[in-house]
Design a protein around this motif. Structure first.
Motif, PDB file in Angstrom:
ATOM      1  N   GLY A  16      15.690  -0.521  70.414  1.00 60.08           N
ATOM      2  CA  GLY A  16      16.790  -0.876  69.518  1.00 60.08           C
ATOM      3  C   GLY A  16      16.695  -2.319  69.072  1.00 60.08           C
ATOM      4  N   ASN A  17      17.632  -2.732  68.232  1.00 61.90           N
ATOM      5  CA  ASN A  17      17.706  -4.111  67.760  1.00 61.90           C
ATOM      6  C   ASN A  17      17.921  -5.052  68.949  1.00 61.90           C
ATOM      7  OD1 ASN A  17      19.479  -3.790  64.543  1.00 61.90           O
ATOM      8  ND2 ASN A  17      17.482  -3.106  65.201  1.00 61.90           N
ATOM      9  N   ALA A  18      17.760  -6.340  68.701  1.00 59.80           N
ATOM     10  CA  ALA A  18      18.005  -7.328  69.749  1.00 59.80           C
ATOM     11  C   ALA A  18      19.498  -7.386  70.069  1.00 59.80           C
ATOM     12  CB  ALA A  18      17.513  -8.699  69.296  1.00 59.80           C
ATOM     13  N   ASN A  19      19.796  -7.636  71.334  1.00 62.13           N
ATOM     14  CA  ASN A  19      21.168  -7.924  71.748  1.00 62.13           C
ATOM     15  C   ASN A  19      22.144  -6.755  71.600  1.00 62.13           C
ATOM     16  OD1 ASN A  19      22.274 -10.160  72.995  1.00 62.13           O
ATOM     17  ND2 ASN A  19      23.557 -10.624  71.200  1.00 62.13           N
ATOM     18  N   SER A  29      19.041  -3.919  77.901  1.00 61.85           N
ATOM     19  CA  SER A  29      18.761  -4.363  79.264  1.00 61.85           C
ATOM     20  C   SER A  29      19.914  -4.021  80.198  1.00 61.85           C
ATOM     21  CB  SER A  29      18.465  -5.864  79.292  1.00 61.85           C
ATOM     22  OG  SER A  29      17.274  -6.095  78.559  1.00 61.85           O
ATOM     23  N   VAL A  30      21.140  -4.091  79.686  1.00 64.13           N
ATOM     24  CA  VAL A  30      22.279  -3.706  80.520  1.00 64.13           C
ATOM     25  C   VAL A  30      22.156  -2.222  80.889  1.00 64.13           C
ATOM     26  CG1 VAL A  30      24.786  -3.475  80.655  1.00 64.13           C
ATOM     27  CG2 VAL A  30      23.797  -5.466  79.527  1.00 64.13           C
ATOM     28  N   ILE A  31      21.792  -1.396  79.939  1.00 70.90           N
ATOM     29  CA  ILE A  31      21.608   0.037  80.226  1.00 70.90           C
ATOM     30  C   ILE A  31      20.432   0.233  81.192  1.00 70.90           C
ATOM     31  CG2 ILE A  31      20.976   2.279  79.217  1.00 70.90           C
ATOM     32  CD1 ILE A  31      22.656   1.593  76.810  1.00 70.90           C
ATOM     33  N   PRO A  84      11.138  -4.451  73.882  1.00 69.54           N
ATOM     34  CA  PRO A  84      11.731  -5.648  73.280  1.00 69.54           C
ATOM     35  C   PRO A  84      12.632  -5.298  72.089  1.00 69.54           C
ATOM     36  CG  PRO A  84       9.302  -5.719  73.164  1.00 69.54           C
ATOM     37  CD  PRO A  84       9.671  -4.417  73.742  1.00 69.54           C
ATOM     38  N   GLY A  85      13.616  -6.147  71.837  1.00 72.45           N
ATOM     39  CA  GLY A  85      14.529  -5.909  70.711  1.00 72.45           C
ATOM     40  C   GLY A  85      13.873  -6.269  69.394  1.00 72.45           C
ATOM     41  N   ILE A  86      13.850  -5.339  68.453  1.00 71.62           N
ATOM     42  CA  ILE A  86      13.208  -5.584  67.151  1.00 71.62           C
ATOM     43  C   ILE A  86      14.020  -4.929  66.023  1.00 71.62           C
ATOM     44  CG2 ILE A  86      10.831  -5.835  67.976  1.00 71.62           C
ATOM     45  CD1 ILE A  86      10.403  -2.880  67.379  1.00 71.62           C
ATOM     46  N   LEU A 123      25.489   5.078  71.457  1.00 73.32           N
ATOM     47  CA  LEU A 123      26.330   4.306  70.538  1.00 73.32           C
ATOM     48  C   LEU A 123      27.125   3.330  71.396  1.00 73.32           C
ATOM     49  CD1 LEU A 123      27.050   4.092  67.534  1.00 73.32           C
ATOM     50  CD2 LEU A 123      28.893   5.720  67.943  1.00 73.32           C
ATOM     51  N   ASN A 124      26.586   2.124  71.517  1.00 73.00           N
ATOM     52  CA  ASN A 124      27.063   1.185  72.535  1.00 73.00           C
ATOM     53  C   ASN A 124      28.106   0.197  71.997  1.00 73.00           C
ATOM     54  OD1 ASN A 124      26.992   0.209  75.205  1.00 73.00           O
ATOM     55  ND2 ASN A 124      25.624  -1.463  74.582  1.00 73.00           N
ATOM     56  N   GLN A 125      28.748  -0.475  72.943  1.00 77.14           N
ATOM     57  CA  GLN A 125      29.777  -1.480  72.645  1.00 77.14           C
ATOM     58  C   GLN A 125      30.995  -0.834  71.988  1.00 77.14           C
ATOM     59  OE1 GLN A 125      28.450  -5.258  71.363  1.00 77.14           O
ATOM     60  NE2 GLN A 125      26.545  -5.100  72.481  1.00 77.14           N
ATOM     61  N   ILE A 126      31.272   0.393  72.430  1.00 71.81           N
ATOM     62  CA  ILE A 126      32.433   1.102  71.906  1.00 71.81           C
ATOM     63  C   ILE A 126      33.731   0.333  72.209  1.00 71.81           C
ATOM     64  CG2 ILE A 126      33.828   3.201  72.277  1.00 71.81           C
ATOM     65  CD1 ILE A 126      31.459   3.683  70.493  1.00 71.81           C
ATOM     66  N   ASP A 127      33.750  -0.393  73.342  1.00 74.58           N
ATOM     67  CA  ASP A 127      34.944  -1.191  73.671  1.00 74.58           C
ATOM     68  C   ASP A 127      35.247  -2.213  72.579  1.00 74.58           C
ATOM     69  OD1 ASP A 127      32.533  -2.421  74.420  1.00 74.58           O
ATOM     70  OD2 ASP A 127      33.518  -3.735  75.860  1.00 74.58           O
ATOM     71  N   LEU A 128      34.191  -2.842  72.073  1.00 66.79           N
ATOM     72  CA  LEU A 128      34.403  -3.854  71.027  1.00 66.79           C
ATOM     73  C   LEU A 128      34.755  -3.198  69.691  1.00 66.79           C
ATOM     74  CD1 LEU A 128      31.566  -6.416  71.825  1.00 66.79           C
ATOM     75  CD2 LEU A 128      33.961  -6.448  72.516  1.00 66.79           C
ATOM     76  N   VAL A 164      29.825   2.326  76.917  1.00 67.36           N
ATOM     77  CA  VAL A 164      30.192   0.927  77.139  1.00 67.36           C
ATOM     78  C   VAL A 164      29.307   0.488  78.291  1.00 67.36           C
ATOM     79  CG1 VAL A 164      32.048  -0.703  77.669  1.00 67.36           C
ATOM     80  CG2 VAL A 164      32.564   1.415  76.435  1.00 67.36           C
ATOM     81  N   ALA A 165      28.152  -0.041  77.952  1.00 62.51           N
ATOM     82  CA  ALA A 165      27.115  -0.303  78.960  1.00 62.51           C
ATOM     83  C   ALA A 165      27.618  -1.194  80.083  1.00 62.51           C
ATOM     84  CB  ALA A 165      25.889  -0.918  78.297  1.00 62.51           C
ATOM     85  N   ILE A 166      28.338  -2.265  79.735  1.00 55.95           N
ATOM     86  CA  ILE A 166      28.755  -3.208  80.777  1.00 55.95           C
ATOM     87  C   ILE A 166      29.716  -2.576  81.778  1.00 55.95           C
ATOM     88  CG2 ILE A 166      28.339  -5.462  79.703  1.00 55.95           C
ATOM     89  CD1 ILE A 166      31.264  -5.293  78.694  1.00 55.95           C
ATOM     90  N   GLU A 167      30.359  -1.481  81.412  1.00 57.80           N
ATOM     91  CA  GLU A 167      31.244  -0.801  82.365  1.00 57.80           C
ATOM     92  C   GLU A 167      30.601   0.464  82.915  1.00 57.80           C
ATOM     93  OE1 GLU A 167      34.970  -0.149  80.332  1.00 57.80           O
ATOM     94  OE2 GLU A 167      35.001  -2.249  79.662  1.00 57.80           O
TER      95      GLU A 167
END
Ligand SMILES: Nc1nc2c(ncn2[C@@H]2O[C@H](COP(=O)(O)OP(=O)(O)OP(=O)(O)O)[C@@H](O)[C@H]2O)c(=O)[nH]1
Ligand SMILES: [Mg+2]
Lengths: 186, 317
Positions: B13-16, B20-22, B61-63, B118-123, B148-151
């Motif tokens: 996936g794209n950077a950031n 890595s959290v997943i 790597p993120g690209i 589909l990440n960062q659903i919290d945000l 929500v990877a961080i959770e």
């Protein structure tokens, strides 16, 4: 596709005849200049459309043909000037102008600036990016393709500028922003 | 043991966006950190055991694209196209859908078997937008798991989907990415000519040949074939007046723009009374007016009402 191509060739012929208006252009000269497969077919259709006349093997513009040739000629000059103004090398500008003149109207070329001329909060639509294939590919990959709307969010004098496009924010260095030409939106 | 089935999953996936959290969520402490062979770029692999599967996970790597203007892009595309991981988890930042989908389309073109996180659903929930993920799933025809990877939310479901894809329980037939007639004709003609085996997907390989991708062109040794490729690229450039790789990039962006506009929904702003009052009272200009008006009202009420009260009280005496 073929029709667009035909239109383009016809416009080129009318423009050429307009440029050479003071000289008599013979049909064989014209043919060797354009060196094109179905040349005869195109000439015939120009005659039928009433844009040229054939007299003793010479090709002569009718009034209507002359007017159209002049139109294209002026557009060409305008586009070529524009391209030279934005720093495109001369011979390349001429070649590009030959392509663009068939597609563009003059008012489309108004309000076109390098991205650095836009103020904070202003919006522009990408018209073209100047640079090597590598640079252009990288900018395209980030979504800066022609037709894309970008908004200037922040700019520091001599520093990078922050823009938004396609729902995200991107910072661009000074070296790049003058290569991106946009049409300013009101 | 030894009964375990082994499979490989890559995170791309794209950077950031949260790859890595997943990766950490999946592999915990079973990680090996090294370098990609011959490269200075870090390679992170790990594994997990899940329901009898031994799953190797590779964090790429993120690209943003596979145009190979960087080592990271080369590593990623060669890993996906040649090592052929069983499933690729494409981590998508829900807040920047359009740009992320552009990369998803490239993964589809590279014929990776995808599951989308589909990440960062919290945000996303805190933003002004929402995504119709069912509709997105239908358009792309690729399984989508909101996370929500961080959770750690959605991570197990992600693995379940990967296994379903691996086992062939989900029919995997993603959206076809097609270009204009002029391009398609030439790609198909070229596929017939370039018959030798490469480990790259056929269609992708031939598109890259037309684009003039240097790394891919090197794999063609036959001068005659190179001439044919050259001729076809030239024809396309003449028709479009632009290098062909740029045309195809534009087309993919147009598609991701179109898909985004179909699934990204602006939330209806519910008129919240306290927001509304804040707006009136805290407005730089109207704020003063509302202040003066309210003070006036207060005084008026005090005198009117006060008068009435004092008269009422007086009547007792
Ligand atoms: N709020 C929120 N933040 C997240 C989520 N997932 C990841 N993040 C944050 O996003 C940032 C990037 O996460 P990474 O996992 O490092 O991203 P990456 O995709 O590996 O990035 P690169 O390695 O640079 O390509 C970190 O600060 C994470 O904490 C999520 O679901 N919600
Ligand atoms: Mg990472």
């Amino acid at each position: 596709m073929k029709n667009i191509f035909m239109k383009k060739i016809k416009e080129e012929i009318l423009e050429y005849l307009f440029r050479e208006k003071k000289e008599m252009v013979s049909i064989s000269e014209l043919k060797s200049y354009f060196n094109f497969e179905n040349f005869d077919e195109i000439i015939n259709s120009l005659v039928i459309e009433g844009k040229i006349k054939l007299e003793n093997d010479f090709v002569i513009l009718t009034d209507q043909g002359e007017k159209e040739g002049e139109d294209i000629f002026e557009k060409h000059e305008f586009v070529e000037d524009f391209l030279k103004n934005i720093g495109v090398p001369e011979d390349f500008a001429h070649e590009k102008a030959c392509e663009i003149e068939h597609h563009i109207s003059e008012d489309k070329l108004k309000d076109i600036y390098p991205l650095s001329k836009l103020n904070t909060g202003e919006v522009g639509e990408i018209v073209l990016i100047r640079g090597g294939k590598g640079l252009i590919q990288r900018l395209y990959d980030m979504g800066l393709t022609p037709g894309t709307e970008i908004k200037v969010l922040r700019q520091a004098p001599f520093g990078p500028i922050e823009i938004s496009l396609r729902g995200y924010h991107l910072a661009l260095g000074r070296g790049v922003i003058d290569r991106i030409w946009v049409k300013k939106k009101n | 043991m030894g009964e375990e089935k082994e499979l490989t999953i890559a995170l791309a996936g794209n950077a950031n966006v949260g790859k890595s959290v997943i990766f950490n969520q999946l592999t915990g402490s079973h990680q090996i950190i090294g370098n990609w062979p011959g490269k200075t770029i870090e390679k992170r692999e790990g594994y997990l055991i899940y329901k009898g599967y031994k799953i190797k996970v590779v964090d790429l790597p993120g690209i943003y694209s596979f145009s190979t203007y960087s080592e990271e892009e080369l590593i990623s595309r060669d890993f996906i196209a040649k090592e052929k991981p069983d499933v690729v988890i494409n981590v998508v930042d829900a807040l920047h859908l359009e740009r992320n989908l552009f990369f998803t389309l490239q993964l589809i073109e590279l014929e990776a078997k995808l599951v989308i996180a589909l990440n960062q659903i919290d945000l996303l929930e805190k933003s002004d937008f929402t995504i119709d993920s069912n509709k997105l799933e239908n358009i792309l025809n690729i399984p989508i798991v909101p996370t929500v990877a961080i959770e750690g939310k959605g991570i197990e479901k992600l693995i379940e989907k990967c296994i379903e894809i691996y086992e062939g329980e989900i029919k995997y037939e993603p959206i076809k990415i097609e270009y204009g007639k002029e391009v398609e004709e030439r790609v198909n003609e070229l596929i017939k000519v370039v018959s030798f085996d490469t480990s790259y997907p056929k269609r992708w390989f031939n598109i890259k040949l037309l684009e003039g991708d240097e790394k891919i062109k090197k794999l063609v040794r036959d001068e005659k074939i190179l001439e044919i490729i050259e001729k076809k690229s030239k024809e396309l450039e003449e028709i479009h007046g632009e290098p062909i790789s740029l045309i195809l990039t534009q087309e993919k962006y147009n598609l991701s723009n179109k898909i985004t506009s179909e699934v990204l929904i602006k939330k209806e702003k519910r008129v919240n009374i306290s927001d509304f009052l804040d707006k009136i009272f805290l407005h730089p200009i109207f704020g003063y007016f509302t202040l003066i008006i309210s003070l006036f009202l207060i005084f008026y009420l005090i005198f009117k009402f006060g008068n009435f009260v004092s008269r009422y009280l007086e009547s007792f005496f």
